[in-house]
Design a protein around this motif. Structure first.
Motif, PDB file in Angstrom:
ATOM      1  N   CYS A   1     -33.494  30.793 -24.320  1.00 46.23           N
ATOM      2  CA  CYS A   1     -34.840  30.216 -24.190  1.00 46.23           C
ATOM      3  C   CYS A   1     -34.992  29.672 -22.778  1.00 46.23           C
ATOM      4  O   CYS A   1     -34.263  28.756 -22.397  1.00 46.23           O
ATOM      5  CB  CYS A   1     -35.073  29.110 -25.214  1.00 46.23           C
ATOM      6  SG  CYS A   1     -36.643  28.242 -24.912  1.00 46.23           S
TER       7      CYS A   1
ATOM      8  N   HIS B   1     -39.800  30.339 -29.688  1.00 41.83           N
ATOM      9  CA  HIS B   1     -38.685  29.471 -30.097  1.00 41.83           C
ATOM     10  C   HIS B   1     -39.208  28.557 -31.198  1.00 41.83           C
ATOM     11  O   HIS B   1     -39.433  27.372 -30.997  1.00 41.83           O
ATOM     12  CB  HIS B   1     -38.186  28.669 -28.886  1.00 41.83           C
ATOM     13  CG  HIS B   1     -36.830  28.065 -29.119  1.00 41.83           C
ATOM     14  ND1 HIS B   1     -36.198  27.275 -28.200  1.00 41.83           N
ATOM     15  CD2 HIS B   1     -35.982  28.160 -30.174  1.00 41.83           C
ATOM     16  CE1 HIS B   1     -35.024  26.894 -28.678  1.00 41.83           C
ATOM     17  NE2 HIS B   1     -34.875  27.421 -29.885  1.00 41.83           N
TER      18      HIS B   1
ATOM     19  N   CYS C   1     -35.865  25.758 -22.960  1.00 44.09           N
ATOM     20  CA  CYS C   1     -34.762  24.881 -23.351  1.00 44.09           C
ATOM     21  C   CYS C   1     -33.540  25.113 -22.464  1.00 44.09           C
ATOM     22  O   CYS C   1     -32.629  24.313 -22.443  1.00 44.09           O
ATOM     23  CB  CYS C   1     -34.381  25.113 -24.811  1.00 44.09           C
ATOM     24  SG  CYS C   1     -35.667  24.682 -25.978  1.00 44.09           S
TER      25      CYS C   1
ATOM     26  N   CYS D   1     -38.413  24.594 -29.206  1.00 42.22           N
ATOM     27  CA  CYS D   1     -39.478  23.987 -28.399  1.00 42.22           C
ATOM     28  C   CYS D   1     -40.856  24.572 -28.704  1.00 42.22           C
ATOM     29  O   CYS D   1     -41.856  24.114 -28.176  1.00 42.22           O
ATOM     30  CB  CYS D   1     -39.159  24.174 -26.925  1.00 42.22           C
ATOM     31  SG  CYS D   1     -39.111  25.916 -26.441  1.00 42.22           S
TER      32      CYS D   1
END
Ligand SMILES: [Zn+2]
Lengths: 1004, 106
Positions: free
Chosen positions: B6, B60, B9, B64
């Motif tokens: 990600c 995600h 993140c 997030c």
């Protein structure tokens, strides 16, 4: 009486007898036995019946490859079907039975009748599927009963299973010699190592070997290295653990059997554990499986793999026969004859297909005076339930034809070896294509596509010293690739006492005096009764692709995935097609390597933990009122609240009438709620809804439809303006998560410039819906800071206030068509407020109702439920909801352009209408098809279908919503619903609004 | 089971934290009403479905909640690169090394 048991030796405990039963008969084995070795010790010949022909079958192998000895353990809730007896560890009280054979393995009706041979020629499945499906159902029932495929337990599993997620630097699969040294090398570098092996103890082929390593017996060397591994804190050892699948990104699944070997009713904790391992690097040291030889009647009990015979002698102290005949195409198998001879039983002869074998072992054989027939083959075995004799004949140099007189040799055990097939299953799972090697005479792993390497016999490397060298190197390299050590191997392979060997001969089908098509059956795949003749027939019938032949003949389709038969089958096919095996290629192995229990895969995610359950804060109250439940997504919603003795129908009628005549209350907490904030929130809503939101003022609510880009309705709901730049969106209960993702998608991908934020608020609020003509009177009793009068608090308004001493938002929206207040309070106050409202409503006989009544009431009003009355192919116009679509919006909202497509303008689209059955009591089943003329021939011309259907107690007749082609212009027409039971129900097309068409009642 | 990086993140996480969200870099016609049926149809219905390198969107969803782009090989399932919305992939896939073909084999 263990007639075939040696008095001493092996890795079994001769002082610890264990009682067990097989097919109802009692036997004794020893601690350390498998079920297979114990059966052989007792002289049990027939352990199953073959799938198609019902032929008696005996134990062939000693591990995962076993095709015949498939058993069902135990009974009741803990029974396990389809286990290989060769992998079942014996325990006191074990009860097993064959999965095949009907009525019994000793007397199989199918074989007596010869039914299956006529009924199931090669291509049976293929040809059957080509026929009407009905016939297959008949066959399948018969086949299952007769052939036996094991039976699944019908009771809930009482055992517990666990699941572990693990990471490691190096995962070593297989704890034979190559795997053990690989693990040791990797461990020395400091890497976190997991080593897993399917057997009860580490050692692999060394467990059944009589050889020496490093001038000491193999068993001693083994004990030493296992001890070394024990001392590493960074090594996790997993015996009784099968790595059954190799998935993407170096993700491997291991099933660890923790208590199965202790007995079916083990109460000693978790029965099996599933290890889900993400490994940086993998070493595949999965070994090889010996290949049987294909000759006539090679399936008669007493024909076994040579290495298996040696393993039974050396590891289990079992002599599975009296007079051994060894048939081989390589030197390696000679060891079996030597072991047999040394164990004190007769070796009748060694038959070697090669003209002039001359390795070291050959010399030992000569020294032992064992009769050797070179350039010969066993062409047929005599016997039915046990080998009585073998017929041998001289073969041509290439082994393809018989060149002289046959000779009959009496024997009761034929050990055979056609060389070895590397276990490339896990390598195949990664997606790499296996490569044929003429040198190995087998498929070896293709080029690695994941972080793995194979070592030892798994890649066709035979000979102990070389396997050890390769294992050590693979371990060191894997560690290095994972970031540990320097890749240098510290270990020098000890000199194993290896005999020199001559090259093996590729021999995949032993000729018979008759041509293959007319010779007695020469079995290739024992489990599914595939013969050499069957494969040749497939080739003659035009099948060229190996994948097609697999499906045509069922070669490799069994629970053993053709571990024994595949290579011989491919070779026979290749020869019939006049091409090389490399050209033919192989079918691909897929997980699982061996069958895996559902219990291990499910772990703790069973029963109440199978799926999370969501409760509203009023849940316990509903429970105490005796609510019946409906699952809506993960939510548990009250379905209806029956009074004692009431049927569902009676309860729903009572609840519906209460709402229409006085007041009802519904727990609507489960509706999706999304809090939307930001200076562009209104603009954003304007783009995702069909109607306009720019002018929605604080204190107001609006109903909207959300479309996909193709113009089809995908969710609906009310959005309230809480304050400037602050909105609360209600979604359907089931659509909440999808709508949030949808909003986020558009914001993040198309309109990131808009200043807007989304927060799920579904669980933050509890909602009590008070609805009915007396709703205002109820609410007034517990709310004194909101002016609830019709003029001050209008339909589609909302107000902040206090309800039952709790800060609340009250919405005047209605899903029943009656005067309605939806009281929203913070979730933890939900039950308190609900109870106060219930108390306040007592004088009006306030009636709690569930989702069924909610559905009836909304259907009376013609309100749709997205997902029930719509199916992803309905436009707002189809639903007669064109009024929700803003005609003059600046921005082209989602779905706007889609609605302009030609297809959306068709007049014969299915459109939402109401149906009134001519007989008012008949309730149409939902999903019923609609036709114009019920007497037309099949297939009838479908006009549409019923989407919602109920009995309306208030209206006194049944009501239904339906989608009908061009329905909006067909009001008044009579249509028919032909039902599955033969009835045809006539109904009139009416407006979808059955009750209060002007909408007066919700505005009072 | 894939592992996906990600880019918000900045972590490589298990596939079960993510949701697939279709092909990436599909441009919505800037004026949908002006788009011809052909243009609109292409935008709405036609997708590449390649054998090999594919640019796709993932969310995600259990993290997030951001959408991002992923380059994935549909044959080998290698994830070659993750990059934020509104950006282009790099010439040299950045995260390929950690999750795909690095390290010598055999
Ligand atoms: Zn993230």
């Amino acid at each position: 009486m263990q007639i075939n048991r040696l008095a001493s030796g092996g890795r079994v405990n001769h002082a610890k007898p264990l009682n067990f039963s097989f097919n109802g008969k009692r036997y004794q084995g020893l601690e350390g036995d498998t079920l297979a070795s114990a059966l052989l010790a007792n002289g049990v010949n027939v352990v199953g019946r073959s799938f198609k022909y019902g032929r008696p079958r005996g134990i062939v192998g000693h591990g995962a490859e076993e095709p015949n000895a498939i058993v069902q353990l135990g009974s009741g809730a803990q029974t396990i079907p389809n286990l290989r007896a060769t992998q079942v560890e014996l325990y006191e009280g074990l009860e097993a039975r064959s999965v095949s054979g009907w009525p019994s393995v000793d007397y199989d009706l199918m074989s007596v009748m010869g039914v299956f041979k006529r009924m199931l020629p090669p291509g049976f499945y293929y040809k059957t599927f080509m026929r009407p499906q009905k016939l297959w159902m008949t066959y399948e029932h018969f086949i299952r009963k007769a052939a036996g495929l094991g039976s699944a337990p019908v009771e809930a599993d009482v055992d517990s299973y666990d699941r572990l997620n693990q990471h490691c630097d190096v995962l070593v699969v297989g704890a034979g010699p190559a795997g053990l040294v690989a693990a040791r090398e990797a461990a020395r570098s400091g890497a976190r190592v997991i080593i897993a092996d399917e057997q009860s103890e580490f050692g692999g082929s060394l467990l059944g070997a009589s050889s020496h390593v490093d001038q000491q017996p193999a068993a001693d060397w083994l004990a030493q290295i296992v001890q070394e591994l024990n001392e590493f804190a960074n090594v996790q050892r997993l015996p009784r653990s099968t790595v059954f699948g190799y998935y993407d990104h170096n993700f491997l699944a291991i099933v660890e059997r923790r208590t199965d070997h202790l007995g079916i009713s083990a109460e000693s904790g978790t029965r099996q554990r599933l290890h889900r391992v993400r490994a940086r690097q993998v070493v595949l040291a999965t070994g090889a499986i010996e290949r049987p030889l294909v000759f006539a009647h090679n399936d008669v009990p007493g024909v076994m793999l040579a290495s298996s015979v040696a393993t039974y002698v050396n590891r289990y102290a079992v002599l599975p026969g009296n007079k051994l005949l060894l048939f081989t195409s390589n030197d390696d198998a000679y060891q079996t004859a030597i072991n047999w001879h040394k164990a004190g039983r007769e070796v009748v002869a060694v038959v070697d297909s090669r003209m002039a074998p001359g390795g070291d072992l050959n010399q030992i054989m000569a020294d032992l005076n064992i009769q050797l027939y070179c350039g010969h083959g066993v062409i047929e075995v005599v016997g039915k339930k046990r080998v009585k004799a073998a017929v041998i004949a001289p073969l041509s140099v290439d082994g393809s034809s018989i060149i002289g007189q046959t000779l009959r040799l009496d024997c009761d055990l034929v050990a055979c070896s056609g060389g070895w097939s590397p276990v490339i299953h896990l390598s195949s799972h990664t997606g790499t294509r296996p490569q044929w090697s003429d040198q190995v005479v087998g498929f070896v792993p293709g080029e690695s596509v994941q972080q793995e390497r194979s070592a030892g016999a798994a890649r066709g490397t035979y000979g102990l010293t070389r396997c050890l060298e390769e294992g050590a190197a693979a371990g060191a390299k894997a560690a290095l690739a994972a970031g540990f050590g320097d890749g240098v191997v510290e270990f020098t392979a000890p000199g194993a006492d290896e005999a020199s060997q001559e090259p093996q001969q590729p021999l995949f089908l032993v000729p018979h005096s008759k041509p293959t098509s007319r010779a007695p059956s020469q079995f290739v795949d024992f489990q599914l009764d595939v013969t050499a003749a069957g494969i040749e027939l497939a080739a003659r019938e035009g099948y060229e692709s190996v994948e097609h032949v697999k499906r045509y003949t069922a070669l490799g389709f069994g629970t053993d995935q053709g571990k024994l038969g595949n290579i011989n089958g491919l070779a026979i096919l290749s020869k019939a097609l006049g091409q090389t095996i490399a050209e033919t290629g192989t079918t691909i192995f897929r997980p699982s390597y061996t069958p895996t229990t559902f219990g291990a895969i499910a772990g703790r995610d069973v029963q109440s933990l199978f799926d999370p359950e969501r409760y509203t804060s009023m849940h316990r109250w509903h429970e105490q009122q005796g609510a019946h439940w409906e699952d809506v997504g993960q939510w548990k919603r009250p379905w209806y609240f029956p009074k004692p003795g009431e049927s569902m129908h009676e309860a729903v009628n009572r609840e519906c009438l209460a709402v229409r005549n006085s007041v009802g209350m519904l727990d609507a907490s489960t509706l999706g709620k999304i809090d939307i904030q930001g200076s562009d929130a209104a603009e954003f809503l304007n783009r995702v809804y069909t109607n306009g939101y720019l002018k929605l003022a604080a204190g107001k609510c609006r109903y909207g439809l959300m479309l996909k880009e193709d113009g089809m309705v995908f969710d609906d709901g009310v959005t309230a303006c809480l304050a400037e730049n602050h909105y609360l969106m209600f979604t359907t209960t089931g659509g909440a998560a999808g709508v949030l993702s949808w909003l986020e998608l558009w914001h993040q991908t198309e309109w990131p410039e808009l200043n807007v934020f989304f927060t799920s608020a579904t669980d933050h609020w509890a909602t009590a819906t008070i609805t009915g003509p007396n709703a205002r009177k109820v609410l007034e009793k517990v709310c004194d800071d909101i002016d609830l009068s019709a003029d001050a608090f209008k339909f589609m308004d909302w107000r902040d206030g206090t309800v039952a001493d709790v800060a609340a938002r009250v919405f005047r929206i209605s899903f029943t068509g009656e005067l309605t207040f939806e009281v929203n309070v913070p979730a933890h106050h939900g039950r308190h407020v609900w109870e106060k409202l219930y108390e306040a409503g007592q004088e009006f006989d306030i009636t709690p109702y569930g989702t069924e009544t909610m559905h009836v009431l909304r259907a009376e009003k013609g309100f749709i439920i997205v997902g029930q009355d719509t199916d992803g192919s309905m436009t707002p116009q189809d639903l007669n909801m064109g009024w929700v679509v803003g005609k003059n919006k600046d921005f082209s909202f989602i779905g706007h352009r889609g609605l302009n497509r030609e297809d959306c303008q068709r007049e014969d689209r299915k459109q939402l209408v109401g149906l009134k059955t001519l007989d008012p009591k008949t309730v149409l089943p939902e999903g019923a098809q609609i036709v114009v003329d019920p007497s037309q021939p099949l297939p009838m011309a479908m006009q549409g279908h019923v989407t919602s259907s109920y009995y309306s107690a208030h209206l006194g007749h049944s009501i239904a919503l339906a989608v009908v082609k061009g329905g909006h212009k067909r009001i008044g027409e009579t249509i028919h619903c032909p039902l599955a039971d033969g009835r045809s129900v006539p109904a009139e097309i009416v407006s979808s609004v059955f009750y209060d068409p002007q909408g007066d009642r919700q505005n009072v | 089971m894939l592992q996906i990086y990600c880019p918000y993140c900045k972590q490589t996480r298990e596939e079960e934290e993510f949701s697939y969200a279709g092909e990436a870099h599909i441009k919505r016609p800037s004026d949908p009403q002006a788009a011809s049926d052909k243009e609109w149809g292409d935008y709405l219905f036609f997708r590449k479905n390649p054998r090999g390198i594919h640019h796709e969107m993932w969310q995600h969803s259990a993290g997030c909640r951001r959408y991002f782009n992923v380059i994935r090989n549909t044959v080998t399932y290698e994830v070659l690169e993750s990059y934020p919305m509104g950006t282009s992939p790099s010439e040299q896939p950045a995260h390929a090394a950690t999750i795909s073909t690095a390290g010598e084999l055999q």
